[in-house]
Design an enzyme around this catalytic site. Structure first.
Site, mmCIF file in Angstrom:
data_model
loop_
_atom_site.group_PDB
_atom_site.id
_atom_site.type_symbol
_atom_site.label_atom_id
_atom_site.label_comp_id
_atom_site.label_asym_id
_atom_site.label_seq_id
_atom_site.Cartn_x
_atom_site.Cartn_y
_atom_site.Cartn_z
ATOM 1 N N SER A 168 0.846 -1.189 0.000
ATOM 2 C CA SER A 168 0.000 0.000 0.000
ATOM 3 C C SER A 168 0.881 1.238 0.000
ATOM 4 C CB SER A 168 -0.903 0.008 1.237
ATOM 5 O OG SER A 168 -0.120 0.093 2.421
ATOM 6 N N LYS A 169 0.246 2.405 0.012
ATOM 7 C CA LYS A 169 0.998 3.662 -0.037
ATOM 8 C C LYS A 169 1.976 3.793 1.119
ATOM 9 C CE LYS A 169 -2.304 6.553 -2.577
ATOM 10 N NZ LYS A 169 -3.157 7.762 -2.514
ATOM 11 N N ARG A 170 1.596 3.261 2.279
ATOM 12 C CA ARG A 170 2.492 3.418 3.431
ATOM 13 C C ARG A 170 3.790 2.641 3.259
ATOM 14 N NH1 ARG A 170 1.926 -0.862 7.188
ATOM 15 N NH2 ARG A 170 0.259 -2.321 6.660
ATOM 16 N N GLY B 110 5.349 2.708 0.372
ATOM 17 C CA GLY B 110 6.027 3.353 -0.743
ATOM 18 C C GLY B 110 5.431 3.003 -2.083
#
Length: 463
Positions: free
Chosen positions: A243-245, A247
């Site tokens: 996910s975005k967390r 990267g």
């Protein structure tokens, strides 16, 4: 047989890491065998698809240099073809109208769950020999369902996972057209792959459950089956879905963050694929070595530090003129315009060994083209009384010394000896006055990059 692969993203967001890797593997496979790589935009989700997302996909493909031989094709432009195939299947009896209302379907599934059964359509409107169907109810627009085989199996030899088998009895009759007449994902994919002559479908393993349904529809159409290769998903370093967390941002975000496309390509290729112990390789080597049998059957883990390490490697290897062009764009976005003094290429040559991204390289280069205002804390720490005489003499001697690194270095050493100072005692305040920081490459090399007048002006301001 001519190899034909495809990448078929939905334009409901940016091109992310997982999608980019799928595109890369499909592109490499086609290039390895001299085949064709097709780009297809699956834009039938009208509520979520946007032109902005389409452009983000095209930009990401372009930046990664994943050129396509055909396309982009858009599913919304192929509606007449889908409707023609739907009608063909209705005429041939491999599809049928279903008038079960959504609330009836939900009640059916609730009852099945209560009995401990797998929720599925019960085949009420499925035509069978000897079965009498009721008259269609008024006011209900029917969906179209695929008449899935009741017996046998849907099986394939997956090019990554090996033999996969689904019992047809476990598959219900899939909706292939909604009540408003629009075709569904699994149906469109089948027609597209058939019409475009796709020979290898390389995609994420989240599509494994779609594959038996697509195989059965292809068989119903009398179409040849492509080979399937389902690539394991990418996980974050903590083992959770990427996910975005972790990267997992847009591919174009990596461009904005100062990564080189060849670094991201190299990194993506190693996410689940390997050629021995090789970690760094060119696109040409990737094409030469690529083999779907060497894709891991287990999920890959995304490691941003490894990507950063690869990017640092590629920056070191890159042509200075190319890097200067890229850094110039980043500087311009900050409102900084690199002049000819010093030449940006010369600054790049001096600093590129020390940086991991183009943004870091731009940070280092920026100080040569803007006004510098060192913090008072730095000035107080390094421009101490015992070094001021040497610095003032150095400024005076800079007025007529040959402006090149060897001569500047020799002058600094001469004054170190004369004033009985160690190199850091003189080099540190010089760096602070010139670039506002204490760590740079060799101070004589930094001095030589600046125009003489700039060095004298920056020193005079603080002496």
């Amino acid at each position: 047989m001519t190899i034909r692969t495809r990448f078929a993203p939905s334009p409901t967001g940016y091109l992310h890491i997982g999608g980019a890797r799928t595109a890369l593997f499909s592109w490499v496979y086609a290039r390895k065998f001299g085949g064709a790589f097709i780009l297809r935009i699956e834009d039938t989700d009208l509520e979520r698809s946007t032109q902005e997302s389409v452009q983000a996909i095209l930009d990401g493909m372009s930046w990664l240099n994943l050129d396509y031989d055909e396309g982009p094709f858009y599913q919304m432009q192929r509606m007449d073809r889908y409707k023609a195939v739907l009608q063909q299947m209705l005429d041939e009896g491999t599809a049928y109208y279903c008038y079960t209302a959504p609330e009836e379907l939900e009640s059916m599934r609730e009852a099945q769950r209560a009995r401990g059964e797998k929720p599925r359509y019960d085949g009420y409107w499925r035509p069978e020999q000897g079965k009498v169907l009721p008259a269609p109810p008024e006011g209900i627009k029917p969906v179209v369902r695929f008449k899935n085989p009741l017996h046998g199996v849907a099986a394939w030899d997956d090019m990554v996972k090996g033999k996969i088998v689904f019992e047809n009895s476990e598959l219900d009759d899939l909706i292939i057209a909604r009540a408003d007449g629009t075709p569904t994902y699994n149906f469109c994919v089948v027609v597209d792959d058939l019409d475009m002559g796709i020979t290898q479908v390389i995609r994420g393993d989240d599509h494994v459950n779609n594959t038996p349904r697509q195989i059965n529809i292809l068989k119903a159409l009398g179409a040849p089956l492509p080979q399937y290769a389902h690539v394991p998903m990418i996980l974050g370093s903590d083992g959770e879905r990427l996910s975005k967390r972790h990267g997992a941002v847009s591919v174009m975000q990596y461009a904005e963050d100062g990564y080189l496309p060849e670094a991201l390509i190299n990194y993506l290729a190693r996410l689940g694929w390997s050629h021995g112990d090789e970690e760094v390789f060119s696109v040409q080597q990737l094409v030469e070595w690529f083999d779907l049998r060497h894709i891991s059957k287990s999920a890959a883990q995304f490691n941003p530090e490894k990507l950063r390490w690869l990017n640092q490697h590629y920056i070191k290897q890159a042509d200075n003129a190319r890097l200067a062009g890229l850094v110039r764009k980043h500087l311009a976005e900050r409102g900084v315009h690199a002049s000819d003094a010093p030449p940006l290429e010369a600054v790049i040559a001096l600093y590129k060994e020390r940086t991991a991204t183009l943004l870091e390289l731009a940070d280092e280069a920026e100080v040569f083209y803007i006004e510098i205002h060192p913090t008072q804390e730095l000035l107080d720490a390094h421009l101490v009384p015992e070094v001021l005489p040497a610095l003032r003499e150095l400024a005076a001697r800079f007025a007529d010394v040959a402006w090149e690194a060897p001569a500047l270095g020799a002058l600094v050493k001469e004054l170190l000896a004369k004033h009985n100072l160690k190199m850091p005692r003189l080099a540190m305040p010089l760096r602070v006055m010139l670039v506002g920081q204490t760590h740079t490459p060799s101070v004589d090399a930094v001095l030589a990059l600046f125009p003489r007048e700039t060095v004298l002006a920056r020193m005079k301001r603080h002496l």
